[in-house]
Design a protein around this motif. Structure first.
Motif, PDB file in Angstrom:
ATOM      1  N   SER A  86      38.425 -49.495  -7.797  1.00 49.50           N
ATOM      2  CA  SER A  86      39.611 -49.682  -8.358  1.00 49.50           C
ATOM      3  C   SER A  86      40.593 -48.684  -7.762  1.00 49.50           C
ATOM      4  O   SER A  86      41.848 -48.933  -8.068  1.00 49.50           O
ATOM      5  CB  SER A  86      39.197 -49.080  -9.686  1.00 49.50           C
TER       6      SER A  86
ATOM      7  N   TRP B  71      38.513 -58.425 -19.512  1.00 45.45           N
ATOM      8  CA  TRP B  71      39.205 -57.723 -18.387  1.00 45.45           C
ATOM      9  C   TRP B  71      40.692 -58.620 -18.378  1.00 45.45           C
ATOM     10  O   TRP B  71      41.788 -58.011 -18.248  1.00 45.45           O
ATOM     11  CB  TRP B  71      38.591 -57.832 -17.058  1.00 45.45           C
TER      12      TRP B  71
ATOM     13  N   LEU C 295      32.363 -49.934  -8.272  1.00 45.70           N
ATOM     14  CA  LEU C 295      33.365 -50.709  -9.119  1.00 45.70           C
ATOM     15  C   LEU C 295      34.742 -49.340  -9.347  1.00 45.70           C
ATOM     16  O   LEU C 295      35.757 -50.004  -9.102  1.00 45.70           O
ATOM     17  CB  LEU C 295      32.989 -51.245 -10.910  1.00 45.70           C
TER      18      LEU C 295
ATOM     19  N   ALA D 120      44.697 -52.673 -13.100  1.00 41.49           N
ATOM     20  CA  ALA D 120      44.089 -51.344 -12.873  1.00 41.49           C
ATOM     21  C   ALA D 120      43.566 -50.805 -14.284  1.00 41.49           C
ATOM     22  O   ALA D 120      42.549 -50.197 -14.236  1.00 41.49           O
ATOM     23  CB  ALA D 120      44.975 -50.384 -12.273  1.00 41.49           C
TER      24      ALA D 120
ATOM     25  N   TRP E  74      40.353 -52.141 -15.654  1.00 40.90           N
ATOM     26  CA  TRP E  74      39.170 -52.161 -14.907  1.00 40.90           C
ATOM     27  C   TRP E  74      37.962 -51.460 -15.484  1.00 40.90           C
ATOM     28  O   TRP E  74      36.931 -51.928 -15.437  1.00 40.90           O
ATOM     29  CB  TRP E  74      39.455 -51.433 -13.402  1.00 40.90           C
TER      30      TRP E  74
ATOM     31  N   LEU F  14      43.702 -50.656  -6.337  1.00 39.21           N
ATOM     32  CA  LEU F  14      44.484 -51.057  -7.350  1.00 39.21           C
ATOM     33  C   LEU F  14      45.394 -49.777  -7.623  1.00 39.21           C
ATOM     34  O   LEU F  14      46.735 -50.068  -7.961  1.00 39.21           O
ATOM     35  CB  LEU F  14      43.928 -51.765  -8.564  1.00 39.21           C
TER      36      LEU F  14
END
Length: 315
Positions: A147, A195, A143, A171, A174, A150
């Motif tokens: 990110s 989120w 993950l 972003a 996240w 983004l």
């Protein structure tokens, strides 16, 4: 890394009397300013969604001793990765920043830091963030790497969409997903809902922030939700505030039964809602100083549910 010897006393959009201006050695000030260390609000806004994720995971799966490290790692990671992201933003925006009164005193457009030096500084901060990420487990690592797409896109969003605040929200929140995954090793509806709530919250506070630059942005052709919403901004951001609260409340319910912690979690969501209402009541789109104060107050808005969810997870 070479800096211009003419280091100004401060950056125009930094809080007056910040510790970088007062106490940091002069040779380090341009680099700290490039990372926005003189404006720590961004660190808090990046960190608190991470702690939302930790708290929700604790509610769902119970508290673990490793959560202490996850919270600390998120804090250090938020510090260095916010710095890396701001450095990247200033590299890509250097020509735009030079045309805006509020930003032309930043290190790159003012000549304190070269583009090559800024790139090297960004890489150094990113490597520090990677070192922290590698301690959080496979799911979080995946993950964290994801990110970067983004983060890479965000500085360009204002050039091609009226919704750059949406890309910032994607972003900046996240960390909810990453922190949950660091605790549980997977994803679930609860962090995804949080989120989405965080994205709505970011659109809320960053639209307030963007109202400071609405005239300069119009002159140079930079897009923002502040320009898009115009006189209807109070109504639009009220809608995003409501969506943020509802999404966070549903995320808490999706995390699972809490027992005694339910009162704490509920109080956190209500406190978050109350703070957003407080901001809405004071929002004056044409008052730049007020917009900046309200934007910075979101440190407290994010802390309220972060503290409540972590405490709820202990019960």
């Amino acid at each position: 890394m070479q800096t211009d010897s003419r280091t100004p006393a401060s950056v125009a959009d930094a809080p007056k009397g910040n510790w970088v201006d007062l106490y940091a050695p002069e040779r380090f000030r341009p680099w700290l300013r490039l990372s926005r260390v003189d404006r720590p609000i961004g660190i808090w806004l990046l960190l608190f969604p991470c702690w939302w994720g930790v708290g929700l995971a604790m509610i769902a799966d119970g508290a673990h001793w490793s959560d202490l490290w996850i919270m600390l790692a998120c804090a250090v990671g938020a510090f260095v990765m916010r710095g890396a992201g701001c450095t990247w933003n200033d590299i890509t925006d250097r020509d735009i920043d030079a045309q805006v009164a509020r930003t032309r005193s930043r290190p790159i457009p003012s000549g304190q830091v070269s583009v090559a030096g800024a790139v090297a500084w960004m890489v150094a901060q990113s490597l520090a963030g990677l070192a922290i990420l590698l301690t959080l487990g496979g799911a979080a690592i995946v993950l964290g790497i994801a990110s970067l797409a983004l983060v890479g896109i965000y500085p360009f969003a204002k050039r091609f969409t009226w919704w750059p605040q949406l890309f910032l929200g994607l972003a900046f929140n996240w960390g909810v997903l990453l922190a949950w995954a660091a605790h549980t090793g997977n994803l679930a509806p609860a962090p995804v809902l949080a989120w989405l709530g965080g994205i709505c919250w970011t659109i809320f506070y960053d639209t307030i922030y963007a109202h400071q630059d609405i005239e300069d942005d119009a002159m140079i052709g930079v897009k923002s939700t502040a320009r898009l919403f115009g006189a209807d901004s109070p109504r639009w951001i009220a809608g995003f505030a409501a969506a943020a609260v509802v999404m966070l409340a549903v995320a808490v319910m999706a995390a699972g039964p809490m027992g005694a912690g339910a009162v704490l979690a509920g109080a956190g969501v209500l406190g978050f809602a109350a703070h957003l209402v407080w901001q809405l009541a004071r929002f004056t789109p044409d008052d730049n100083a007020s917009c900046l104060r309200l934007f910075r107050s979101n440190r407290d808005a994010g802390l309220i549910p972060a503290a409540a969810l972590v405490l709820a997870g202990l019960f």
